[in-house]
Motif scaffolding. Sequence first.
Motif, short mmCIF file in Angstrom:
data_model
loop_
_atom_site.label_atom_id
_atom_site.label_comp_id
_atom_site.label_asym_id
_atom_site.label_seq_id
_atom_site.Cartn_x
_atom_site.Cartn_y
_atom_site.Cartn_z
N LEU A 20 66.25 35.39 113.59
CA LEU A 20 65.52 35.67 112.35
C LEU A 20 64.84 37.03 112.42
O LEU A 20 64.99 37.87 111.53
N MET A 74 69.71 24.78 118.15
CA MET A 74 68.62 25.24 117.28
C MET A 74 68.63 26.76 117.22
O MET A 74 68.74 27.45 118.23
N ALA A 75 68.54 27.28 116.02
CA ALA A 75 68.53 28.73 115.85
C ALA A 75 67.26 29.30 116.47
O ALA A 75 66.19 28.73 116.35
N GLY A 76 67.39 30.40 117.17
CA GLY A 76 66.24 31.00 117.85
C GLY A 76 65.56 32.03 116.97
O GLY A 76 66.15 32.53 116.01
N LEU A 77 64.30 32.31 117.34
CA LEU A 77 63.54 33.29 116.56
C LEU A 77 64.21 34.65 116.51
O LEU A 77 64.09 35.38 115.54
#
Lengths: 168, 418
Positions: free
Chosen positions: A7, A1-4
């Motif tokens: 972003l 899962m892409a982490g904050l």
Amino acid sequence: MAGLEDLYREIILDHYRSPRNRGELASPPAYRVEGFNPLCGDEIVVTFEIEGEAVSDIKIGGSGCSISQSSASLMSAAVKGKTVPEVRDLIHTFKGMMSIHESTLPGAGEDGEAADPAEPGPPDIEELGELAALQGVVKFPVRIKCATLGWNTLAQGLDEADAAGSAP
Amino acid sequence: MANVTGPAEALDVTLLRKDFPLLSREVGGHPIVYLDSAASAQRPRQVLDAMREYDETTHANVHRGVYRIAEEATRRFEAAREAVGRFIGAPTPSREVLFSKNATEGLNLVARTWGRTHLGPGDAILLTEMEHHANIVPWQMLAEERGFTIRWIPVTDDGLLDLDQLDRLVDGVKLVGITCMSNVLGTLNPVSEIARVAHAAGAVVVADGAQSVPHLPTDVSTLGCDFLAFSAHKMLGPTGIGVLWGKEELLEPLPPFLGGGEMILDVRKDGFTPNDLPWRFEAGTPPITEAIGLGAAVDYLEGVGMEAVRSHEIALTAYAMETLRERFGDDLRLFGPPDPSDRGGVLSFAFRDVHPHDLSQILDQYGVCIRAGHHCAKPLMRRFGVNATARASVALYNDESDVDALADALAAAGAFFG
């Protein structure tokens, strides 16, 4: 899962908290164009002036999320003083970065939106400098429209300026 | 069947949640906290099973075949219509309950049939500032064509309809369009009171029940409206089907909505004769499996009891309002009526200066699903001077732990944006 952290890179938060070239130029003489993201209600107002070949000044108004606002702020800093063809190239490259399939990005995991075949090929992210901080947005497909809002709005403005310029 | 409780009894949410397969999944290592039922609700196993069982044993087109499964399919499809009618207290479901694609299509149907035959230049209709676009744009589209004007009931700072000027506003209008419950503010509007005034002025009343029918006991005879539109997918049913209820005497003289099969009695080269109610308004093969699912959703809700659903949600809304106020004070601005009994389980808020879109993104990291945006109610957004809000909404399967998870995630978002 892409982490904050993919972003919300520090430079993005910086441009969100302290947006560059904030405001509106008097129009006319400036060109003025509004962009909307109907998904989230974000609005961007881009005003810019063209002197000779160059985008001599640009201001960003409107309101929206950190991604749309910081991307527009970064854009304003990047295009100011560049010639119109250079700005168009940059828009092209930036939108290319936003259409890369995320699986080609380092650390990618989950499925994302497939690249639009109509979009340009792999861009040279190196030439984007600070703007490359926005490449993590591709891992959050819903937010791509936020990141490209200012750019699409400016592109529309340049088209309008072209049309106006070619008129008598 | 769901856990059956009396009206005064608290719901056993832990037990009830076991009926909803999706609620047992994890998102990014966190148990899902689903707080977006105002956008679309999750479905219980009973609904999913009913649809699969129908597809596996009974499916055929309805109102066409004479063979056995076609007859069974027709019977079950029409039974779903009866169930929905019973659920909203419709006097004659078999003629007054129309299946549409969703609430939006139901409202468009009223505009395109009743509106097109009753509204013209010099006429006026009255809407509220808190309508969903679905009860605004169809009227604006028709107004462009037919040349009538649209008036608006304003909204107070507390998110209630300002009815001070109602008598003046309603004077001379032919139609009043009103949402039973705001999808942004949660406001429960006094539909029956407004309907009384509207009827005295000679107007028909079109109510948007998309948010209210899934969460409150509904009885069209006491509600007082003439048309009521709602969607299955917000009331534990599938997407692709909605309902428009209309009074038989108003529906009967109306022309068809869409043309095609099913909606005709006869077609000749020189014209056609429309079918009877309700099929006149159901051109083409309807969403049959979805109707079976909607029927099962209605059975499920009736099994739980709509009074119990409402009591549960009002208590949970009060808990949420109190929790958010205690933990975040002035950092969190809650839109809508301050008294939980004036509202359904929809909480729109602004959190510090964090944009709702960013807030929703961070909450997602904790498995918390909320909506961020303008909620298809831009006139209302403009009224409150915002582009977007964050919105958490509850349903019968939520409990205090969901609210606590929301508050914890908000605290984390606050820390993230410094």
